[in-house]
Scaffold this motif. Structure first.
Motif, mmCIF file in Angstrom:
data_model
loop_
_atom_site.group_PDB
_atom_site.id
_atom_site.type_symbol
_atom_site.label_atom_id
_atom_site.label_comp_id
_atom_site.label_asym_id
_atom_site.label_seq_id
_atom_site.Cartn_x
_atom_site.Cartn_y
_atom_site.Cartn_z
ATOM 1 N N VAL A 164 0.883 -1.165 0.000
ATOM 2 C CA VAL A 164 0.000 0.000 0.000
ATOM 3 C C VAL A 164 0.918 1.211 0.000
ATOM 4 O O VAL A 164 1.698 1.401 0.943
ATOM 5 C CB VAL A 164 -0.913 0.030 1.240
ATOM 6 C CG1 VAL A 164 -1.770 1.277 1.235
ATOM 7 C CG2 VAL A 164 -1.775 -1.220 1.300
ATOM 8 N N ALA A 165 0.867 2.020 -1.049
ATOM 9 C CA ALA A 165 1.833 3.107 -1.165
ATOM 10 C C ALA A 165 1.250 4.310 -1.889
ATOM 11 O O ALA A 165 0.428 4.160 -2.797
ATOM 12 C CB ALA A 165 3.090 2.626 -1.900
ATOM 13 N N GLU A 210 -15.392 0.387 10.594
ATOM 14 C CA GLU A 210 -15.264 1.639 9.858
ATOM 15 C C GLU A 210 -14.329 1.392 8.678
ATOM 16 O O GLU A 210 -13.297 0.728 8.813
ATOM 17 C CB GLU A 210 -14.689 2.741 10.754
ATOM 18 C CG GLU A 210 -15.652 3.295 11.771
ATOM 19 C CD GLU A 210 -16.659 4.254 11.161
ATOM 20 O OE1 GLU A 210 -16.450 4.671 9.998
ATOM 21 O OE2 GLU A 210 -17.647 4.577 11.830
ATOM 22 N N VAL A 211 -14.689 1.940 7.534
ATOM 23 C CA VAL A 211 -13.843 1.772 6.356
ATOM 24 C C VAL A 211 -12.639 2.704 6.445
ATOM 25 O O VAL A 211 -12.785 3.916 6.564
ATOM 26 C CB VAL A 211 -14.639 2.059 5.065
ATOM 27 C CG1 VAL A 211 -13.711 2.029 3.855
ATOM 28 C CG2 VAL A 211 -15.735 1.021 4.887
ATOM 29 N N ILE A 212 -11.455 2.137 6.406
ATOM 30 C CA ILE A 212 -10.218 2.907 6.426
ATOM 31 C C ILE A 212 -9.887 3.404 5.025
ATOM 32 O O ILE A 212 -9.464 4.539 4.830
ATOM 33 C CB ILE A 212 -9.064 2.052 6.981
ATOM 34 C CG1 ILE A 212 -9.325 1.720 8.457
ATOM 35 C CG2 ILE A 212 -7.723 2.759 6.812
ATOM 36 C CD1 ILE A 212 -8.361 0.719 9.030
ATOM 37 N N ALA A 213 -10.066 2.559 4.034
ATOM 38 C CA ALA A 213 -9.773 2.942 2.649
ATOM 39 C C ALA A 213 -10.560 2.059 1.704
ATOM 40 O O ALA A 213 -10.837 0.894 2.006
ATOM 41 C CB ALA A 213 -8.276 2.819 2.359
ATOM 42 N N ARG A 214 -10.904 2.619 0.574
ATOM 43 C CA ARG A 214 -11.588 1.893 -0.486
ATOM 44 C C ARG A 214 -10.713 1.959 -1.736
ATOM 45 O O ARG A 214 -10.405 3.046 -2.235
ATOM 46 C CB ARG A 214 -12.953 2.524 -0.767
ATOM 47 C CG ARG A 214 -13.774 1.779 -1.819
ATOM 48 C CD ARG A 214 -15.074 2.547 -2.104
ATOM 49 N NE ARG A 214 -15.777 2.833 -0.857
ATOM 50 C CZ ARG A 214 -16.539 1.949 -0.209
ATOM 51 N NH1 ARG A 214 -16.711 0.736 -0.697
ATOM 52 N NH2 ARG A 214 -17.129 2.281 0.921
ATOM 53 N N GLU A 228 -9.651 6.852 -4.340
ATOM 54 C CA GLU A 228 -10.116 8.056 -5.022
ATOM 55 C C GLU A 228 -10.260 9.228 -4.069
ATOM 56 O O GLU A 228 -10.579 10.334 -4.478
ATOM 57 C CB GLU A 228 -11.462 7.790 -5.709
ATOM 58 C CG GLU A 228 -11.371 6.784 -6.852
ATOM 59 C CD GLU A 228 -12.685 6.602 -7.573
ATOM 60 O OE1 GLU A 228 -13.740 6.660 -6.908
ATOM 61 O OE2 GLU A 228 -12.667 6.416 -8.811
ATOM 62 N N ASP A 229 -10.026 8.993 -2.785
ATOM 63 C CA ASP A 229 -10.209 10.018 -1.770
ATOM 64 C C ASP A 229 -8.857 10.572 -1.346
ATOM 65 O O ASP A 229 -7.987 9.837 -0.897
ATOM 66 C CB ASP A 229 -10.937 9.423 -0.557
ATOM 67 C CG ASP A 229 -11.169 10.455 0.528
ATOM 68 O OD1 ASP A 229 -11.990 11.347 0.310
ATOM 69 O OD2 ASP A 229 -10.507 10.352 1.584
ATOM 70 N N GLY A 230 -8.653 11.891 -1.495
ATOM 71 C CA GLY A 230 -7.391 12.496 -1.101
ATOM 72 C C GLY A 230 -6.259 12.113 -2.033
ATOM 73 O O GLY A 230 -6.455 11.802 -3.202
ATOM 74 N N ALA A 231 -5.032 12.133 -1.506
ATOM 75 C CA ALA A 231 -3.862 11.746 -2.296
ATOM 76 C C ALA A 231 -3.958 10.267 -2.631
ATOM 77 O O ALA A 231 -4.130 9.440 -1.732
ATOM 78 C CB ALA A 231 -2.581 12.028 -1.520
ATOM 79 N N PRO A 232 -3.870 9.892 -3.924
ATOM 80 C CA PRO A 232 -4.077 8.492 -4.320
ATOM 81 C C PRO A 232 -3.089 7.525 -3.673
ATOM 82 O O PRO A 232 -1.899 7.812 -3.556
ATOM 83 C CB PRO A 232 -3.881 8.537 -5.843
ATOM 84 C CG PRO A 232 -4.135 9.954 -6.222
ATOM 85 C CD PRO A 232 -3.622 10.768 -5.080
ATOM 86 N N LEU A 233 -3.616 6.384 -3.272
ATOM 87 C CA LEU A 233 -2.825 5.280 -2.754
ATOM 88 C C LEU A 233 -3.113 4.065 -3.613
ATOM 89 O O LEU A 233 -4.257 3.835 -4.006
ATOM 90 C CB LEU A 233 -3.200 4.969 -1.310
ATOM 91 C CG LEU A 233 -2.849 6.003 -0.247
ATOM 92 C CD1 LEU A 233 -3.692 5.783 0.986
ATOM 93 C CD2 LEU A 233 -1.377 5.921 0.105
ATOM 94 N N LEU A 234 -2.079 3.287 -3.901
ATOM 95 C CA LEU A 234 -2.256 2.076 -4.694
ATOM 96 C C LEU A 234 -2.153 0.851 -3.812
ATOM 97 O O LEU A 234 -1.417 0.837 -2.814
ATOM 98 C CB LEU A 234 -1.206 1.994 -5.798
ATOM 99 C CG LEU A 234 -1.536 2.675 -7.133
ATOM 100 C CD1 LEU A 234 -1.644 4.184 -6.968
ATOM 101 C CD2 LEU A 234 -0.490 2.332 -8.193
ATOM 102 N N LEU A 235 -2.892 -0.174 -4.166
ATOM 103 C CA LEU A 235 -2.785 -1.504 -3.565
ATOM 104 C C LEU A 235 -2.237 -2.389 -4.674
ATOM 105 O O LEU A 235 -2.932 -2.671 -5.656
ATOM 106 C CB LEU A 235 -4.148 -1.994 -3.093
ATOM 107 C CG LEU A 235 -4.179 -3.374 -2.436
ATOM 108 C CD1 LEU A 235 -3.570 -3.303 -1.036
ATOM 109 C CD2 LEU A 235 -5.601 -3.912 -2.363
ATOM 110 N N ILE A 236 -0.996 -2.829 -4.534
ATOM 111 C CA ILE A 236 -0.319 -3.433 -5.673
ATOM 112 C C ILE A 236 0.687 -4.485 -5.231
ATOM 113 O O ILE A 236 1.333 -4.340 -4.186
ATOM 114 C CB ILE A 236 0.388 -2.315 -6.494
ATOM 115 C CG1 ILE A 236 1.016 -2.855 -7.770
ATOM 116 C CG2 ILE A 236 1.414 -1.568 -5.638
ATOM 117 C CD1 ILE A 236 1.529 -1.755 -8.693
#
Length: 229
Positions: A39-40, A98-102, A114-122
């Motif tokens: 997650v980055a 509670e959802v931490i990230a989608r 899609e919320d705030g600065a993009p983070l990838l799950l890769i």
């Protein structure tokens, strides 16, 4: 900063019946999604790794490794489960659901918030804790066969345009096989580097643990690498 994502009505319903929903998931789909991911942030800052598991947990499925996020992405250290969001994406939730990230599904690209600065799950090479960026890859590279035969010198410009493509230039001693592609631009998407030509030609490479790149398996043909000069 990680922004907490508030639940939509469908997501509330999903989590309210997490066990029932999980039982409806095809086991092969579950196994295909499970695994260790990075997650980055998309901007190249450090991320952390966690493993999505297949065991049941409150609200979805268990995960591990989230403690590695305490310093770099502290909100993710609170993750206690993961689940599918019903729209092709994936959610991480805490102990009180509670959802931490989608992470939203992107066709042909890694899942991204899609919320705030993009983070990838890769999926990431071993030992790599951040995504490559246009700035970090800018500079001189050599395209060569694994045995050492040099095919071309490639210089990547780090200034990407609105289309998220950046210019590249080739050395004057490239082989005909490379010059025939008429490569003029490059693009980075997760850990995949794509070189593109004006005529629609392209070559894709996947990053190795050492920061160099090997031609993507989907390309077929002879093995080919791009290594930093």
């Amino acid at each position: 900063m990680i922004h907490m994502v508030r639940l939509t009505a469908p997501a509330v319903a999903l989590l309210a019946c997490g066990v029932a929903y999980a039982q409806d998931i095809d086991p092969d789909v579950l196994k295909a999604q499970a695994g260790t991911y990075l997650v980055a942030p998309e901007d190249g800052r450090a991320g952390c790794r966690m493993t999505l598991e297949t065991d049941m947990a409150i609200g979805g499925y268990s995960l591990s490794g989230q403690d590695s996020c305490i310093k770099v992405l502290p909100a993710f250290a609170e993750a206690s489960a993961w689940n599918f969001d019903g729209d092709g994406g994936l959610i991480l939730i805490d102990a009180v659901r509670e959802v931490i990230a989608r992470f939203v599904e992107n066709e042909g690209a890694p899942m991204k918030t899609e919320d705030g600065a993009p983070l990838l799950l890769i999926a990431a090479p071993d030992g790599v804790d951040r995504l490559p960026t246009y700035g970090s890859l800018a500079g001189a590279w050599t395209m060569r066969r694994p045995g050492g035969e040099k095919l071309c010198g490639v210089t990547l410009d780090g200034n990407a345009g609105a289309d998220e493509n950046a210019p590249l230039s080739l050395s004057g001693d490239c082989t005909a096989a490379v010059t025939g592609l008429k490569l003029t631009a490059w693009h980075i998407d997760g850990f995949r580097l794509t070189l593109m030509g004006d005529s629609g030609s392209s070559l894709s490479f996947d990053m190795r643990a050492d920061g160099n790149f090997d031609k993507s398996k989907e390309e077929g043909g002879k093995p080919l690498s791009i290594v930093r000069r």
